[in-house]
Design an enzyme around this catalytic site. Structure first.
Site, PDB file in Angstrom:
ATOM      1  N   LYS A 179       0.909  -1.232   0.156  1.00 61.18           N
ATOM      2  CA  LYS A 179       0.008  -0.065   0.029  1.00 61.18           C
ATOM      3  C   LYS A 179       0.942   1.195  -0.123  1.00 61.18           C
ATOM      4  CE  LYS A 179      -0.323  -0.165   4.913  1.00 61.18           C
ATOM      5  NZ  LYS A 179      -1.388   0.127   6.105  1.00 61.18           N
ATOM      6  N   TYR A 208      15.009  31.398   3.751  1.00 63.51           N
ATOM      7  CA  TYR A 208      13.843  32.310   4.100  1.00 63.51           C
ATOM      8  C   TYR A 208      13.800  32.209   5.745  1.00 63.51           C
ATOM      9  CZ  TYR A 208      11.495  31.418  -0.427  1.00 63.51           C
ATOM     10  OH  TYR A 208      11.182  31.375  -1.817  1.00 63.51           O
TER      11      TYR A 208
END
Length: 388
Positions: free
Chosen positions: A56, A281
């Site tokens: 999965k 940033y």
């Protein structure tokens, strides 16, 4: 001027696009490690126990189709996915092995798809079972999920026997599996795992007395496999261990596993920053000396958690160097002052080995106080998966 680049649907065009993507960042997957881990798990199993490979979430970020094919080539009995589209993707790739859908499915469209693609659904309530029975044009193989303590899908364990018998009496439903989920098996000090085992053993014994010897019982995940053969029953559902990861450090002696995934990227620029220069940033990092900085072509848009900013290390030319400044969407910065010979195009290892040094998925998980599952499932599709 006519473009000369092949369109994406063209095989050569896809190859060129993949090659371009690898000029920035990629995930390297070790085929021999996956095969080794499968063999390690199989050798650990109780006699007669079969292995279901859990693929999965795109095989925990490793690539479901490739992992499934390799697993099946090694005698793995079946596959498990979470959703119907995941199962359909495997079928469309030509895989014919049994595929268990672990998630709950109710809608008529879902039931139709399961029948069409020959998937094996999980039934977890009488209402759901009735819907499947009424809509099935022919017998369908199903698994029943019993809640022995996970408090998720399925009836509580005291109602498990009645639920199984109810489904057994419905038309066009063939019970091939009864299973449960271990809630605390990754905690070696938990006593609750043994309680779940006792509950599941009691249920299995009652059902076998009632003539259900043909039904396969499965309880163990990767941690359950490592806890011992008493947890193995007829099948085990293993995901994490196949990919070379451990549910807890205490399980290291139980199996010798090798990590399958490595995360790589390339340096895109190198430059010298003076003292007192802010990086990235927010200027959460400011240089306190002349600093040789390298910009690496990978960021949180690829699955590198921004919360690792200023906390993680990477490997360059076999040496550990710190990441500095905030991780940005597409790039991150590293301090390579101690590796002055570094150049544009050099390979950076975020997870994996470089020489004698290694960085593990578990290292990231520890820094973030999370689990390895979340790390490997977080890497985005724009990182090409390259098997080596």
């Amino acid at each position: 001027m006519q473009p000369t680049w092949p369109i994406m649907s063209d095989a050569k065009g896809k190859q060129k696009l993949e090659a371009l993507a690898q000029e920035r960042a990629w995930i390297a997957l070790d085929r021999s490690a996956l095969l080794h881990n499968i063999q390690q798990v199989q050798a650990k199993l109780a006699p007669g126990t079969k292995l279901i490979a859990v693929v999965k979430a795109d095989a925990y970020g490793h690539g479901a189709i490739a992992v499934a094919r390799l697993a099946l080539s090694q005698g793995v009995a079946a596959l498990a996915v979470a959703t119907i589209p995941e199962g359909i993707q495997l079928r469309q790739s030509g895989i014919t092995a049994p595929i268990l859908v672990l998630g709950a499915t109710y809608r008529p469209e879902e039931i139709t798809a399961i029948a069409q693609w020959r998937l094996q659904p999980t039934l977890c309530s009488p209402e759901q079972a009735l819907n499947f029975s009424r809509q099935m044009p022919r017998p369908l193989q199903v698994h029943l999920n019993i809640d022995t303590g996970m408090s998720r899908l399925g009836p509580i364990w005291q109602q498990g026997e009645a639920f199984v018998k109810f489904v057994q009496g419905l038309a066009n439903l063939e019970i091939v599996g009864v299973y449960s989920h271990l809630a605390t098996a990754d905690d070696p000090h938990s006593e609750f795992t043994a309680l779940q085992l006792a509950r599941f053993q009691e249920l299995a014994q009652k059902l076998k007395v009632c003539g259900m010897q043909h039904v396969s019982f499965h309880l163990a995940n990767s941690a359950g496999v490592m806890l011992g053969q008493v947890y193995h029953f007829d099948w085990v559902r293993v995901g994490l261990a196949l990919y070379g990861l451990y549910p807890h450090p205490s399980f290291y002696p139980a199996l010798h596993l090798r990590p399958v995934m490595a995360v790589k990227a390339k340096i895109k620029q190198v430059k010298l920053l003076p003292t007192a220069t802010g990086v990235s940033y927010g200027h959460t990092f400011v240089t306190d000396r002349p600093t040789l900085l390298a910009v690496v072509g990978i960021g949180y848009g690829d699955g590198v958690p921004r919360s690792l900013s200023n906390r993680m290390q990477v490997l360059v030319q076999g040496q550990r160097v710190p990441q500095i400044g905030n991780v940005t969407m597409d790039q991150l910065m590293i301090d390579v002052t101690q590796v002055p010979q570094v150049q544009v195009g050099d390979e950076v290892t975020l997870i994996g080995r470089d020489g004698d040094q290694g960085i593990r998925v578990e290292d990231w998980a520890h820094l973030l106080q999370t689990i390895s599952y979340e790390i490997v499932c977080g890497f985005r599709d724009r990182l090409p998966r390259c098997w080596i």
